[in-house]
Design a protein around this motif. Structure first.
Motif, PDB file in Angstrom:
ATOM      1  N   ARG A  57      45.080  99.538  10.859  1.00  0.00           N
ATOM      2  CA  ARG A  57      45.647  98.955  10.008  1.00  0.00           C
ATOM      3  C   ARG A  57      45.303 100.414   8.956  1.00  0.00           C
ATOM      4  N   THR A  58      44.478 101.022   8.782  1.00  0.00           N
ATOM      5  CA  THR A  58      44.000 102.459   8.186  1.00  0.00           C
ATOM      6  C   THR A  58      44.124 103.706   8.526  1.00  0.00           C
ATOM      7  N   SER A  59      44.816 103.955   9.786  1.00  0.00           N
ATOM      8  CA  SER A  59      44.437 104.811  10.595  1.00  0.00           C
ATOM      9  C   SER A  59      45.351 105.738   9.412  1.00  0.00           C
ATOM     10  N   SER A  60      44.796 106.857   9.905  1.00  0.00           N
ATOM     11  CA  SER A  60      45.247 108.089   8.606  1.00  0.00           C
ATOM     12  C   SER A  60      45.216 109.615   9.549  1.00  0.00           C
ATOM     13  N   TYR A  61      45.654 110.631   8.656  1.00  0.00           N
ATOM     14  CA  TYR A  61      45.256 112.023   9.910  1.00  0.00           C
ATOM     15  C   TYR A  61      44.966 112.358  10.069  1.00  0.00           C
ATOM     16  N   SER A  62      43.017 112.108   8.639  1.00  0.00           N
ATOM     17  CA  SER A  62      41.801 112.447   8.767  1.00  0.00           C
ATOM     18  C   SER A  62      41.186 111.825   9.716  1.00  0.00           C
ATOM     19  N   ASN A  63      41.348 110.059   9.948  1.00  0.00           N
ATOM     20  CA  ASN A  63      40.688 109.996  11.002  1.00  0.00           C
ATOM     21  C   ASN A  63      41.043 110.358  12.866  1.00  0.00           C
ATOM     22  N   ASP A  64      42.897 110.595  12.729  1.00  0.00           N
ATOM     23  CA  ASP A  64      43.241 110.862  13.748  1.00  0.00           C
ATOM     24  C   ASP A  64      42.320 112.141  13.880  1.00  0.00           C
ATOM     25  N   GLU A  65      42.453 113.299  13.651  1.00  0.00           N
ATOM     26  CA  GLU A  65      41.580 114.721  13.559  1.00  0.00           C
ATOM     27  C   GLU A  65      40.002 114.918  13.456  1.00  0.00           C
ATOM     28  N   ARG A  66      39.716 113.649  12.950  1.00  0.00           N
ATOM     29  CA  ARG A  66      37.791 113.258  13.627  1.00  0.00           C
ATOM     30  C   ARG A  66      37.637 112.771  14.575  1.00  0.00           C
ATOM     31  N   LEU A  67      38.242 112.177  15.095  1.00  0.00           N
ATOM     32  CA  LEU A  67      38.465 111.498  16.904  1.00  0.00           C
ATOM     33  C   LEU A  67      38.697 112.365  17.660  1.00  0.00           C
ATOM     34  N   LYS A  68      39.308 113.423  17.631  1.00  0.00           N
ATOM     35  CA  LYS A  68      39.244 114.558  18.263  1.00  0.00           C
ATOM     36  C   LYS A  68      38.317 115.069  18.683  1.00  0.00           C
ATOM     37  N   LEU A  69      37.778 115.582  17.135  1.00  0.00           N
ATOM     38  CA  LEU A  69      36.721 116.032  16.866  1.00  0.00           C
ATOM     39  C   LEU A  69      35.599 115.788  17.481  1.00  0.00           C
ATOM     40  N   TYR A  70      35.455 114.735  17.816  1.00  0.00           N
ATOM     41  CA  TYR A  70      33.859 113.547  18.119  1.00  0.00           C
ATOM     42  C   TYR A  70      34.234 113.867  19.732  1.00  0.00           C
ATOM     43  N   GLU A  71      35.431 113.415  20.557  1.00  0.00           N
ATOM     44  CA  GLU A  71      36.066 113.430  21.927  1.00  0.00           C
ATOM     45  C   GLU A  71      35.522 114.587  21.962  1.00  0.00           C
ATOM     46  N   ASN A  72      35.680 115.982  21.348  1.00  0.00           N
ATOM     47  CA  ASN A  72      35.006 117.536  22.062  1.00  0.00           C
ATOM     48  C   ASN A  72      33.471 117.219  22.137  1.00  0.00           C
ATOM     49  N   MET A  73      32.865 116.634  20.998  1.00  0.00           N
ATOM     50  CA  MET A  73      32.268 116.917  20.816  1.00  0.00           C
ATOM     51  C   MET A  73      31.044 115.780  21.845  1.00  0.00           C
ATOM     52  N   THR A  74      31.659 114.592  22.143  1.00  0.00           N
ATOM     53  CA  THR A  74      31.036 114.241  23.758  1.00  0.00           C
ATOM     54  C   THR A  74      31.425 115.295  24.937  1.00  0.00           C
ATOM     55  N   GLY A  75      32.278 115.473  24.711  1.00  0.00           N
ATOM     56  CA  GLY A  75      32.830 116.864  26.334  1.00  0.00           C
ATOM     57  C   GLY A  75      31.766 117.523  25.810  1.00  0.00           C
ATOM     58  N   GLU A  76      30.751 118.106  25.214  1.00  0.00           N
ATOM     59  CA  GLU A  76      30.253 120.055  25.919  1.00  0.00           C
ATOM     60  C   GLU A  76      28.242 119.228  26.375  1.00  0.00           C
ATOM     61  N   LEU A  77      28.392 117.795  25.897  1.00  0.00           N
ATOM     62  CA  LEU A  77      27.414 118.096  27.074  1.00  0.00           C
ATOM     63  C   LEU A  77      27.336 118.188  28.203  1.00  0.00           C
ATOM     64  N   ASP A  78      28.284 117.806  29.298  1.00  0.00           N
ATOM     65  CA  ASP A  78      28.884 117.895  30.148  1.00  0.00           C
ATOM     66  C   ASP A  78      28.833 119.713  30.166  1.00  0.00           C
ATOM     67  N   LYS A  79      30.320 120.023  29.884  1.00  0.00           N
ATOM     68  CA  LYS A  79      29.657 121.360  29.455  1.00  0.00           C
ATOM     69  C   LYS A  79      28.692 122.298  30.035  1.00  0.00           C
ATOM     70  N   GLN A  80      27.815 121.884  28.813  1.00  0.00           N
ATOM     71  CA  GLN A  80      26.212 123.167  28.701  1.00  0.00           C
ATOM     72  C   GLN A  80      25.710 122.672  29.217  1.00  0.00           C
ATOM     73  N   GLY A  81      25.060 120.808  29.623  1.00  0.00           N
ATOM     74  CA  GLY A  81      24.474 120.673  29.890  1.00  0.00           C
ATOM     75  C   GLY A  81      23.178 120.651  29.157  1.00  0.00           C
ATOM     76  N   PRO A  82      22.287 120.207  29.123  1.00  0.00           N
ATOM     77  CA  PRO A  82      20.840 119.770  27.735  1.00  0.00           C
ATOM     78  C   PRO A  82      20.080 120.873  27.838  1.00  0.00           C
ATOM     79  N   LEU A  83      20.703 121.582  26.774  1.00  0.00           N
ATOM     80  CA  LEU A  83      19.601 122.835  26.758  1.00  0.00           C
ATOM     81  C   LEU A  83      18.317 122.545  26.450  1.00  0.00           C
ATOM     82  N   PHE A  84      18.151 121.624  25.163  1.00  0.00           N
ATOM     83  CA  PHE A  84      16.943 121.294  24.802  1.00  0.00           C
ATOM     84  C   PHE A  84      15.953 121.594  25.926  1.00  0.00           C
ATOM     85  N   LEU A  85      16.445 121.073  26.895  1.00  0.00           N
ATOM     86  CA  LEU A  85      15.363 120.863  28.407  1.00  0.00           C
ATOM     87  C   LEU A  85      14.813 121.973  28.882  1.00  0.00           C
ATOM     88  N   GLY A  86      15.948 122.733  28.635  1.00  0.00           N
ATOM     89  CA  GLY A  86      16.067 124.895  29.360  1.00  0.00           C
ATOM     90  C   GLY A  86      14.577 125.727  28.030  1.00  0.00           C
TER      91      GLY A  86
END
Length: 342
Positions: free
Chosen positions: A74-103
């Protein structure tokens, strides 16, 4: 089992029991039948109560997810769509880089975890270092009622999986969204008291023409540096991208390079400092990663929050990461405006 199927099952059971009771009554008499009715009534009430207790959390999450889905459409906007893409990329960073904080224990600001925390008497204690000059940040403040509920849920899920020194929980009274920096660690901009007062007045003017935000938690993400962040979408009010643009115009002395994407809207909930208790020393990095991802999945299944953002803060952080580590701050709070349309 859904509610309709459950009711049908109960109806069938009652019909069967009624037939059985009538036969029993003919053999044993009316008084015994009444006793049987009472016993069965108690058993059924207990059964219904147990079923409701078991189903309530799942139903709550499903209902909340449904409301989110309907609201997104009902309220989807350009900013929300852009945020969704950013959040999906953020989610994938853990798989790409791994848990660096344990290193090597590096954080997002190139600081080591040992620069931020120490262990005293078996407890995690933040290390406060003077910021010179102080960081001057503008943040939106999350409603504290929602913040405390979120913190309690996260703590209840994670605490049993980590040692006492393995987690740092953000103060829910300081949950915030970083919007703009008049001065930050990468590009310090010294200011006199007069200039600071002028900046605060400019932030007040931005607040006076910005509407209260109604927001929904879209997901929780674990970053490679070990920070658990809540990623939010906006259903009503002045979009964060608009507020950032207004702040940029209101604070012309600010660093040209800001620290965040203009549309991103997240707040930090906690920081993981060690591997989970279930991760043995002989576990591979991939195995530990899967455990961490499983815990994040649990958080996403149980956290379903809507909240209001009613205040814009101008903050002087006198210590490094003062808002995150409960260091020394000077805070000026400005109210956002109610929507005249309701």
């Amino acid at each position: 089992m859904n509610l309709i199927a459950f009711v049908k099952t109960v109806d069938q059971v009652l019909a069967f029991m009624e037939t059985a009771w009538r036969r029993y009554a003919r053999m044993m008499g009316t008084r015994s039948l009444n006793v049987a009715y009472i016993l069965v009534f108690v058993v059924l009430c207990s059964w219904l109560l147990l079923a409701s207790l078991i189903q309530t959390p799942r139903i709550r999450v499903q209902q909340c997810r449904l409301l989110q889905s309907l609201n997104d459409k009902r309220t989807s906007s350009y900013s929300n769509d852009e945020r969704l893409k950013l959040y999906e990329n953020m989610t994938g960073e853990l798989d790409k880089q791994g848990p660096l904080f344990l290193g090597d224990g590096k954080t997002s600001q190139s600081l080591k975890l040992s620069d931020l925390f120490s262990v005293i008497n078996g407890k995690i204690v933040p290390v406060h270092k003077v910021a010179n000059p102080p960081v001057r940040a503008v943040v939106l403040y999350l409603d504290p009622d929602a913040a405390h509920e979120i913190k309690q849920t996260i703590e209840s899920i994670l605490s049993r999986h980590f040692p006492k020194t393995g987690l740092w929980f953000q103060d829910p009274d300081l949950y915030h969204f970083s919007m703009h920096h008049a001065s930050h660690h990468q590009n310090p901009v010294p200011a006199t008291l007069e200039e600071i007062n002028s900046e605060a007045a400019a932030v007040r003017q931005v607040a006076e023409k910005s509407l209260i935000l109604e927001i929904e938690l879209e997901r929780v993400v674990l970053t490679p540096s070990g920070v658990l962040v809540g990623c939010w979408q906006v259903s009503k009010g002045t979009d964060p991208a608009v507020i950032r643009e207004e702040l940029r115009n209101a604070l012309p002395r600010s660093p040209a390079k800001q620290l965040y994407n203009p549309v991103i809207f997240y707040t930090s909930f906690a920081r993981i400092l060690s591997a989970p208790l279930t991760a043995r020393k002989d576990y591979s990095a991939d195995a530990v990663l899967e455990i961490l991802k499983g815990l994040v999945s649990q958080l996403n299944q149980n956290l379903c929050s809507k909240a209001a953002v009613k205040e814009l803060w101008y903050v002087e952080e006198l210590d490094l990461l003062a808002l995150a580590l409960k260091g020394r701050t000077r805070i000026r709070r400005f109210q956002l405006q109610s929507d005249p349309k309701g």
